[in-house]
Enzyme design. Structure first.
Site, PDB file in Angstrom:
ATOM      1  N   SER A 252       0.836  -1.191   0.000  1.00 22.97           N
ATOM      2  CA  SER A 252       0.000   0.000   0.000  1.00 22.97           C
ATOM      3  C   SER A 252       0.875   1.247   0.000  1.00 22.97           C
ATOM      4  CB  SER A 252      -0.906   0.009   1.230  1.00 22.97           C
ATOM      5  OG  SER A 252      -0.135   0.335   2.368  1.00 22.97           O
ATOM      6  N   LYS A 253       0.220   2.386  -0.034  1.00 22.27           N
ATOM      7  CA  LYS A 253       0.904   3.690  -0.083  1.00 22.27           C
ATOM      8  C   LYS A 253       2.008   3.821   0.953  1.00 22.27           C
ATOM      9  CE  LYS A 253      -1.906   7.206  -2.221  1.00 22.27           C
ATOM     10  NZ  LYS A 253      -3.298   6.722  -2.297  1.00 22.27           N
TER      11      LYS A 253
END
Ligand code: GLU
Length: 487
Positions: A252-253
């Site tokens: 994820s980010k």
């Protein structure tokens, strides 16, 4: 004939994991001389994100994943947008109702919420539709319909038994039917859910292999029972292991860029992304990591896709991108870096001949160091402007040394007289200055580099001096005379 599809939903910007799925499908199709289909699964209108379809298609084009059927190109199974195929899904859903394999459900959202709340209160780990409308008599159904009540169509899951299939990556997989509820196939607005549309289209479009992310394994009991109810032979399935971050959590980010278009913007090369994504969970049968597109197509085999999640290392991708940047022909490197230099305001939007020649001259000098095309402005700024950042620590380190005033004076004098102003000539007179001062090479080279570029590392000093040109070099050396301090 192999027919595979990439079936994105335009519900968000494409994640690098989705594009890897597309790539595996594409490579598999090309490996077997089959067809690669792109189908837009745009039936979830509430989650539609403006611009996401364009971003997805752009990402595929950028990587060179051309599709044989789909948006823009059309094909024999058109349309390839599910929102344009509603009648097909409606017809099939109603057909299943008539055959007693599906039923109309009139439960309102409030009733369903109440039901779920009750189940939770009773300690249920997961809530499940309690099938109350499955028990309605034909008369009860008719009464509700006559009253104009909205309904969804739910699939009648078998209440017992198992359903199973051989996953090409995970092997034999078995599900208990009773653990899956009577899922919605058709919503009250006439739109299908993912499950119905996906199964119907894979069948009608004659898809032979479904390759998609592991998160869809959970849908298999629904899909397999749907295939059975429709009397259709299911395709083969290969569920790809998830991509994880180095902490083994879903990528994820937090772990860095994950949206594919961010990688494009940062200046990764398509060939590097292609190579890297191909080895995210697949290997060629040995430990080679640098592989051309052709090699990947030739060697690709589903059997060599690992069934374990794959840890995505951004630093490895960065390394690979640096490798591919170093392989670029100079002209292509210049073309690719130019927009970044322009965006940073270092180079004007329209180039006169002299500026173009200068850009072509200096960009390749940093080719070895570049890991991202977006590094270009930072690495090259001093070639284009005079107010580049100065490494103050380096100035303190060198500009109190006793030989510096004479060094600057001698360099200025000799460079000024030097004709032609070429790297070998510059090197020759610089070495004369070193010998004349009686110091080590580095004691001239390092402070000179700081004077000319503000930093202690960079391309070959003599090449750099030649490229900067005599007037700039003299002006910067004179400016550095002002840095001299006594100890
Ligand atoms: N539309 C689904 C998605 O967005 C497709 C899943 C599948 O390939 O079946 O991922």
């Amino acid at each position: 004939m192999v027919r595979v599809r990439y079936a994105p939903s335009p519900t968000g910007m494409p994640h690098v994991g989705n594009i890897r799925t597309a790539l595996f499908n594409w490579v598999f199709a090309r490996r077997h001389g089959g067809q690669f289909i792109v189908r837009i699964e745009d039936t979830d209108r509430a989650r539609f994100v403006e611009g996401s379809e364009q971003a997805i298609l752009h990402s595929l084009c950028w990587l060179g994943l051309d599709w044989d059927e789909g948006p823009e190109v059309g094909g024999p199974y058109a349309p390839y947008y599910q929102s344009q195929r509603l009648e097909i899904y409606q017809r099939i859903a109603h057909q299943l109702v008539e055959e007693g394999k599906a039923y109309k459900c009139f439960c309102t959202p409030e009733e369903l919420e109440q039901m779920r709340a009750q189940q939770r209160a009773q300690g249920a780990a997961a809530t499940m539709y309690d099938r109350r409308c499955r028990k309605l008599t034909p008369a009860e159904v008719k009464a509700r319909e006559d009253a104009g009540l909205p309904y969804v169509i739910r699939f009648k899951m078998p209440l017992e038994g198992t359903v199973e299939y051989d996953d090409l990556i995970h092997g034999r997989t078995v599900f208990q039917n009773k653990l899956t509820d009577d899922f919605v196939m058709l919503k009250s607005d006439g739109f299908p859910t993912y499950h119905l549309a996906n199964v119907v289209d894979d069948h009608l479009m004659e898809v032979t292999h479904v390759m998609r992310g592991d998160e869809w394994v959970a849908s298999m009991p629904r899909h397999l029972n749907l295939y059975k109810a429709l009397g259709w032979e299911p395709p083969q399935f290969a569920h790809l292991p998830l991509l994880l971050g180095p902490d083994r959590q879903k990528l994820s980010k937090r772990h860095g860029a994950v949206e594919f278009t961010d990688f494009i913007r940062q200046g990764y090369l398509p060939e590097a992304m292609f190579n890297f994504l191909a080895i995210c969970g697949w290997n060629p049968g040995d430990d080679r990591e640098i592989l051309s597109r052709e090699e990947i197509i030739q060697l690709f085999a589903i059997e060599r896709i690992s069934d374990n999640p794959f840890v995505f290392h951004h630093d490895k991708l960065l390394w690979m991108n640096g490798y591919y940047i170093r392989q670029l022909p100079k002209e292509r490197l210049v073309e690719l870096c130019l927009p970044y230099l322009q965006e940073a305001g270092l180079v004007p939007q329209t180039l006169d001949e002299a500026t173009r020649a200068y850009v072509e001259r200096v960009v390749p000098l940093e080719q070895e160091k570049m890991k991202l095309l977006s590094d270009a402005p930072r690495l090259l700024d001093f070639f284009f402007k005079d107010d580049y950042p100065i490494d103050e620590a380096a100035v303190r380190k060198w500009y109190g040394e006793p030989h510096i005033p004479q060094m600057l004076e001698e360099l200025i004098r000799r460079y000024e007289a030097l004709e032609p102003f070429t790297a070998p000539e510059i090197e020759r007179v610089t070495r004369e200055v070193i010998a004349w001062l009686g110091v080590k090479g580095g004691e001239v080279i390092h402070p000179t580099r700081v004077a000319l570029s503000g930093r202690t590392t960079g391309p070959s000093l003599f090449e750099m001096i030649e490229a900067l040109g005599k007037p700039r070099v003299l002006q910067r050396l004179r400016k550095a005379q002002g840095w001299v301090f006594g100890r």
